[in-house]
Design a protein around this motif. Structure first.
Motif, PDB file in Angstrom:
ATOM      1  N   ASP A 201       2.349 -43.200 -29.403  1.00  0.00           N
ATOM      2  CA  ASP A 201       2.137 -44.143 -28.302  1.00  0.00           C
ATOM      3  C   ASP A 201       3.379 -45.012 -28.158  1.00  0.00           C
ATOM      4  O   ASP A 201       4.036 -45.340 -29.157  1.00  0.00           O
ATOM      5  N   ILE A 202       3.681 -45.397 -26.938  1.00  0.00           N
ATOM      6  CA  ILE A 202       4.880 -46.185 -26.659  1.00  0.00           C
ATOM      7  C   ILE A 202       4.520 -47.318 -25.717  1.00  0.00           C
ATOM      8  O   ILE A 202       3.625 -47.186 -24.881  1.00  0.00           O
TER       9      ILE A 202
ATOM     10  N   HIS B 172      13.662 -50.622 -23.728  1.00  0.00           N
ATOM     11  CA  HIS B 172      13.436 -51.327 -24.994  1.00  0.00           C
ATOM     12  C   HIS B 172      11.968 -51.143 -25.360  1.00  0.00           C
ATOM     13  O   HIS B 172      11.083 -51.635 -24.654  1.00  0.00           O
ATOM     14  N   VAL B 173      11.679 -50.420 -26.430  1.00  0.00           N
ATOM     15  CA  VAL B 173      10.318 -49.956 -26.686  1.00  0.00           C
ATOM     16  C   VAL B 173       9.910 -50.209 -28.135  1.00  0.00           C
ATOM     17  O   VAL B 173      10.738 -50.467 -29.003  1.00  0.00           O
ATOM     18  N   GLU B 174       8.592 -50.110 -28.352  1.00  0.00           N
ATOM     19  CA  GLU B 174       7.990 -50.042 -29.684  1.00  0.00           C
ATOM     20  C   GLU B 174       7.088 -48.810 -29.718  1.00  0.00           C
ATOM     21  O   GLU B 174       6.408 -48.518 -28.729  1.00  0.00           O
ATOM     22  N   VAL B 175       7.089 -48.112 -30.846  1.00  0.00           N
ATOM     23  CA  VAL B 175       6.352 -46.853 -30.976  1.00  0.00           C
ATOM     24  C   VAL B 175       5.414 -46.948 -32.173  1.00  0.00           C
ATOM     25  O   VAL B 175       5.757 -47.536 -33.206  1.00  0.00           O
ATOM     26  N   ARG B 176       4.229 -46.379 -32.019  1.00  0.00           N
ATOM     27  CA  ARG B 176       3.287 -46.266 -33.124  1.00  0.00           C
ATOM     28  C   ARG B 176       2.765 -44.834 -33.192  1.00  0.00           C
ATOM     29  O   ARG B 176       2.896 -44.068 -32.226  1.00  0.00           O
TER      30      ARG B 176
ATOM     31  N   ALA C  84       3.201 -50.956 -35.384  1.00  0.00           N
ATOM     32  CA  ALA C  84       4.293 -50.675 -34.452  1.00  0.00           C
ATOM     33  C   ALA C  84       5.622 -50.667 -35.190  1.00  0.00           C
ATOM     34  O   ALA C  84       5.839 -51.456 -36.120  1.00  0.00           O
ATOM     35  N   GLY C  85       6.488 -49.749 -34.801  1.00  0.00           N
ATOM     36  CA  GLY C  85       7.816 -49.713 -35.374  1.00  0.00           C
ATOM     37  C   GLY C  85       8.679 -50.845 -34.837  1.00  0.00           C
ATOM     38  O   GLY C  85       8.277 -51.615 -33.965  1.00  0.00           O
ATOM     39  N   LEU C  86       9.884 -50.956 -35.383  1.00  0.00           N
ATOM     40  CA  LEU C  86      10.799 -51.992 -34.922  1.00  0.00           C
ATOM     41  C   LEU C  86      11.203 -51.733 -33.469  1.00  0.00           C
ATOM     42  O   LEU C  86      11.343 -50.575 -33.062  1.00  0.00           O
ATOM     43  N   PRO C  87      11.392 -52.779 -32.681  1.00  0.00           N
ATOM     44  CA  PRO C  87      11.857 -52.576 -31.298  1.00  0.00           C
ATOM     45  C   PRO C  87      13.168 -51.795 -31.268  1.00  0.00           C
ATOM     46  O   PRO C  87      14.100 -52.091 -32.018  1.00  0.00           O
ATOM     47  N   THR C  88      13.213 -50.790 -30.408  1.00  0.00           N
ATOM     48  CA  THR C  88      14.351 -49.876 -30.360  1.00  0.00           C
ATOM     49  C   THR C  88      14.768 -49.660 -28.916  1.00  0.00           C
ATOM     50  O   THR C  88      13.930 -49.619 -28.011  1.00  0.00           O
TER      51      THR C  88
ATOM     52  N   LEU D 116      -1.652 -45.190 -41.467  1.00  0.00           N
ATOM     53  CA  LEU D 116      -0.636 -44.190 -41.169  1.00  0.00           C
ATOM     54  C   LEU D 116       0.758 -44.797 -41.334  1.00  0.00           C
ATOM     55  O   LEU D 116       0.953 -45.998 -41.177  1.00  0.00           O
ATOM     56  N   LEU D 117       1.716 -43.936 -41.640  1.00  0.00           N
ATOM     57  CA  LEU D 117       3.094 -44.371 -41.804  1.00  0.00           C
ATOM     58  C   LEU D 117       3.704 -44.732 -40.451  1.00  0.00           C
ATOM     59  O   LEU D 117       3.396 -44.117 -39.438  1.00  0.00           O
TER      60      LEU D 117
END
Length: 325
Positions: free
Chosen positions: A159-160, A199-203, A215-219, A113-114
């Motif tokens: 998910d976070i 400060h999170v990461e999301v998938r 996981a995306g970049l930490p945001t 998945l993207l």
């Protein structure tokens, strides 16, 4: 090795495993589960009676091996718990010593998945949600199957987790905390609001968790807060030794831990004689950059400078002033 040749050190994959290595139980098979399977390389395989088990959930780029234990089954005796990692050595139906498979290195595989990409929340949008920690994400997977579909009904789950933690810390984002929208030029987006983390990461994943993105970049879920925004930044006219003149703008922003501002959005207001005040279009710039610079030498060479200087000198003489040279 011959003199001058570099000796390649020997490596034993079995040395990677020990009693402290992570383990998990992947299944249990009985004699009734045996079936005919093809065993051996293609072209020379042979059919035998055995067991076949598919192991899923292996992490990429790690070395794994499968351990098999067997035991007898006798009516009237309590069977040991097969899901326990520690084996009972005193049980009459104790398990045999493990038989290990050869080590296997799982290859690197791209996520199916993207990865959702975080965006800067546009100004004057989502005002009712930006009072709490929130996050704007974009992904083509957020697109509705049909335009009339309900905004919250979507097969893609988000998910976070706190940034820098393990995958076990992921928690599903409730549907009531997600808002669907389409923003130009980004396309389908989702706004996650009331996030309990800074400060999170999301998938992204599907509902059954068969397909999971990386996981995306930490945001950060809150932007740097501009202090005393109503008063605005302070401006100071600075003259450099080389004759350059520029305006130094200073403001103060509050950041959460590990947050460092990298871009600033600046808007200029133009004032001119006999013309209304004009607010220029806002633009982004990196911190510490020079937006515009006017060298004094260029102004001195411009047309009309001498006439303006003589006029100013005459005005100063009338006021008994003195022009700096």
């Amino acid at each position: 090795a011959a003199s001058g040749e570099q000796r390649v050190p020997e490596f034993q994959p079995e040395a990677l495993f020990s009693e402290s290595s992570p383990r998990r139980v992947i299944g249990k098979l009985r004699q009734d589960d045996a079936k005919l399977i093809s065993f051996g390389p293609e072209g020379s395989s042979r059919t035998i009676t055995g067991f076949e088990l598919t192991v899923s959930g292996l992490k990429a780029e790690l070395v794994h091996r499968v351990s098999v234990r067997v035991r007898c089954s006798t009516p009237g005796l309590d069977e040991p718990d097969w899901q326990r990692m520690r084996m009972e050595s005193n049980n009459p139906l104790r398990w045999s010593e493990p038989r290990h498979s050869p080590p296997v290195l799982t290859p690197r595989a791209p996520p199916p998945l993207l990865v959702p990409e975080s965006l800067t929340i546009p100004e004057n949008r989502f005002g009712r949600f930006t009072q709490s920690p929130c996050l704007l994400l974009r992904s083509p997977m957020f697109k509705k199957t049909h335009p009339d579909d309900f905004d919250r009904a979507h097969p893609v789950v988000l998910d976070i987790k706190p940034a820098g933690t393990t995958d076990e810390e992921y928690r599903q984002v409730p549907l009531e905390n997600s808002v669907y929208c389409e923003l130009e030029p980004y396309g389908p987006c989702r706004l996650i609001h009331d996030v309990p983390l800074l400060h999170v990461e999301v998938r992204a994943r599907n509902e059954t968790m068969n397909d999971v993105s990386a996981a995306g970049l930490p945001t950060f879920t809150v932007p740097p807060l501009l202090l005393e925004a109503a008063r605005g930044p302070t401006a100071e006219l600075v003259l450099r030794d080389d004759g350059g003149v520029f305006v130094q703008v200073t403001w103060t922003a509050r950041c959460v831990p590990k947050q460092r501002p990298s871009l600033a959005q600046v808007s200029l207001r133009r004032h001119s004689v006999e013309s209304p005040t004009v607010d220029m279009q806002a633009f982004e710039t990196s911190l510490g950059s020079v937006l515009a610079e006017l060298p004094v030498a260029a102004a001195a060479d411009s047309r009309g400078f001498e006439a303006a200087a003589e006029e100013e000198a005459a005005r100063a003489a009338e006021a008994e002033g003195l022009l700096p040279r």
